[in-house]
Motif scaffolding. Structure first.
Motif, short mmCIF file in Angstrom:
data_model
loop_
_atom_site.label_atom_id
_atom_site.label_comp_id
_atom_site.label_asym_id
_atom_site.label_seq_id
_atom_site.Cartn_x
_atom_site.Cartn_y
_atom_site.Cartn_z
N GLY A 44 33.16 21.10 2.38
CA GLY A 44 31.78 20.95 2.82
C GLY A 44 30.80 20.85 1.66
N ASP A 45 31.22 21.24 0.47
CA ASP A 45 30.34 21.12 -0.69
C ASP A 45 30.22 19.66 -1.12
N VAL A 46 29.00 19.25 -1.41
CA VAL A 46 28.73 17.89 -1.90
C VAL A 46 27.76 18.03 -3.07
N PHE A 47 28.12 17.44 -4.21
CA PHE A 47 27.26 17.58 -5.38
C PHE A 47 27.45 16.40 -6.33
N LEU A 48 26.45 16.18 -7.15
CA LEU A 48 26.44 15.05 -8.08
C LEU A 48 26.80 15.53 -9.47
N LEU A 49 27.71 14.79 -10.11
CA LEU A 49 28.02 15.00 -11.52
C LEU A 49 27.40 13.84 -12.29
N GLN A 50 26.47 14.17 -13.16
CA GLN A 50 25.83 13.14 -13.97
C GLN A 50 26.69 12.80 -15.18
N GLY A 51 26.44 11.67 -15.79
CA GLY A 51 27.22 11.25 -16.94
C GLY A 51 27.19 12.27 -18.06
N ARG A 52 28.32 12.35 -18.79
CA ARG A 52 28.45 13.19 -19.98
C ARG A 52 28.45 14.68 -19.68
N GLN A 53 28.71 15.08 -18.45
CA GLN A 53 28.86 16.50 -18.13
C GLN A 53 30.35 16.84 -18.15
N ARG A 54 30.76 17.74 -19.03
CA ARG A 54 32.17 18.13 -19.16
C ARG A 54 32.57 19.01 -17.99
N HIS A 55 33.68 18.68 -17.36
CA HIS A 55 34.09 19.48 -16.21
C HIS A 55 35.56 19.26 -15.90
N TYR A 56 36.12 20.18 -15.09
CA TYR A 56 37.45 20.04 -14.52
C TYR A 56 37.60 21.08 -13.41
N PHE A 57 38.63 20.92 -12.59
CA PHE A 57 38.92 21.86 -11.51
C PHE A 57 40.21 22.63 -11.83
N TYR A 58 40.26 23.87 -11.39
CA TYR A 58 41.49 24.66 -11.53
C TYR A 58 41.62 25.61 -10.35
N ASP A 59 42.77 26.27 -10.28
CA ASP A 59 43.07 27.15 -9.15
C ASP A 59 42.84 26.41 -7.83
N ARG A 60 43.39 25.23 -7.74
CA ARG A 60 43.23 24.42 -6.53
C ARG A 60 44.07 24.97 -5.39
N GLN A 61 43.42 25.19 -4.26
CA GLN A 61 44.10 25.66 -3.06
C GLN A 61 43.92 24.62 -1.97
N ASN A 62 44.93 23.73 -1.85
CA ASN A 62 44.88 22.64 -0.85
C ASN A 62 43.60 21.82 -0.98
N LEU A 63 43.15 21.64 -2.19
CA LEU A 63 41.87 20.96 -2.42
C LEU A 63 42.01 19.46 -2.21
N ASP A 64 41.13 18.91 -1.38
CA ASP A 64 41.02 17.46 -1.21
C ASP A 64 39.59 17.05 -1.53
N LEU A 65 39.45 15.99 -2.31
CA LEU A 65 38.14 15.49 -2.72
C LEU A 65 38.03 14.01 -2.44
N ILE A 66 36.80 13.57 -2.22
CA ILE A 66 36.47 12.16 -2.30
C ILE A 66 35.45 12.02 -3.43
N ASN A 67 35.78 11.23 -4.43
CA ASN A 67 34.89 11.00 -5.56
C ASN A 67 34.32 9.59 -5.46
N ILE A 68 33.00 9.50 -5.36
CA ILE A 68 32.33 8.21 -5.33
C ILE A 68 31.69 8.00 -6.70
N MET A 69 32.23 7.06 -7.45
CA MET A 69 31.82 6.82 -8.82
C MET A 69 30.92 5.58 -8.86
N TYR A 70 29.82 5.68 -9.59
CA TYR A 70 28.91 4.54 -9.65
C TYR A 70 28.03 4.64 -10.89
#
Length: 298
Positions: free
Chosen positions: A72-98
């Motif tokens: 249910g979380d929806v958020f924007l990642l702007q360019g040049r922001q360092r990030h990654y995911f960990y401790d994934r528990q059945n995580l499904d994402l849709i990433n819309i890149m533009y």
């Protein structure tokens, strides 16, 4: 940890339309979901990425700060922001890149919506301060609608039918409008604070020629002068009045390119009561006079 650059060329292609949809699904081995899947690798982008969490949960490390994410979380990642995911528990994402510049989003029109200002402009800036509490979190029904829009975009990307660039741009705008409207219903204190500033930006965008007084903007924001100035400058790099002047200059540039109105008429049309003051502000912003700008664009 070394950070990787997620170059848009790997997602958009050499000469492709700068928009792509990628799904990330977490299996028992956390195998990559697609080529160049960097979900668990610290990376940054040279484009924007709208993240829609459709299932499960994880921890999100963003610029050295940890935030829990859940369906249910929806958020924007702007360019040049360092990030990654960990401790994934059945995580499904849709990433819309533009790439917002290359697809020419109508930012002036989008910024008329307080929800857009809050979610796409302000929330990324205040994410660390708010500990992610100002994010958009969708309930099941609106999340399903957002998934449908994303799936339609995914089909356009895959089918490569004639007109897909127009269709993708239109669907992205539809999604942005839907999310912006949804953000106005967010019930957290932190989101309400961003919406108050979004109301100010929206008011300026909707009526840029008005002779705005700071007291009027304070009433719209329901904030003290010092608080509005601090939050507004942190989000935009400008004071509200500086933002308004720049907005008027942008509108004047369009009129200089596309109309035969005199410079004095354009100055009055965009809200400057003094054409000499307009010329000074125009030169300060662009390094040339309105007349020179018009001649150069002829």
């Amino acid at each position: 940890m070394n950070s990787t650059i997620a170059d848009g060329i790997h997602y958009f292609g050499l000469a492709g339309f700068p928009m792509a949809v990628r799904r990330v699904c977490t299996d028992s081995e956390h195998a990559p979901s697609h080529p160049h899947d960097l979900t668990e690798v610290e990376h940054s982008h040279d484009f924007c990425e709208l993240v829609i969490v459709t299932h499960g949960s994880a921890m999100h490390m963003l610029e050295g700060n940890e935030f829990p994410v859940t369906a249910g979380d929806v958020f924007l990642l702007q360019g040049r922001q360092r990030h990654y995911f960990y401790d994934r528990q059945n995580l499904d994402l849709i990433n819309i890149m533009y790439d917002p510049e290359k697809i020419a989003l109508p930012e002036n029109e989008l910024r008329r919506m307080p929800g857009y200002c809050a979610m796409f402009m302000l929330e990324p800036t205040f994410r660390r301060q708010h500990r992610f509490a100002s994010r958009l979190h969708l309930k099941r029904v609106p999340l399903a609608h957002v998934e449908q829009l994303a799936e339609a975009m995914e089909r356009e990307c895959d089918d490569e039918m004639p007109g897909r660039e127009v269709a993708l741009r239109a669907k992205l705008l539809e999604l942005m409008v839907y999310l912006s409207r949804a953000y106005t219903s967010t019930d957290t204190t932190e989101a309400h604070a961003l919406l108050r500033v979004g109301n100010v930006i929206g008011a300026l965008e909707n009526d840029f020629s008005k002779d705005w007084k700071l007291d009027e903007l304070l009433q719209i924001a329901h904030m003290s002068r010092s608080n509005l100035m601090r939050v507004f400058r942190k989000a935009t790099g400008q004071t509200p009045i500086e933002y308004l002047v720049r907005l008027r200059i942008q509108r004047a540039m369009e009129m200089l390119r596309n109309t035969d109105l005199t410079i004095t008429e354009i100055a009055m049309e965009v809200g400057f009561n003094d054409s000499n003051y307009f010329t000074r502000q125009f030169r300060r912003a662009l390094g040339e006079s309105p007349r020179s700008f018009r001649q150069g664009k002829a």
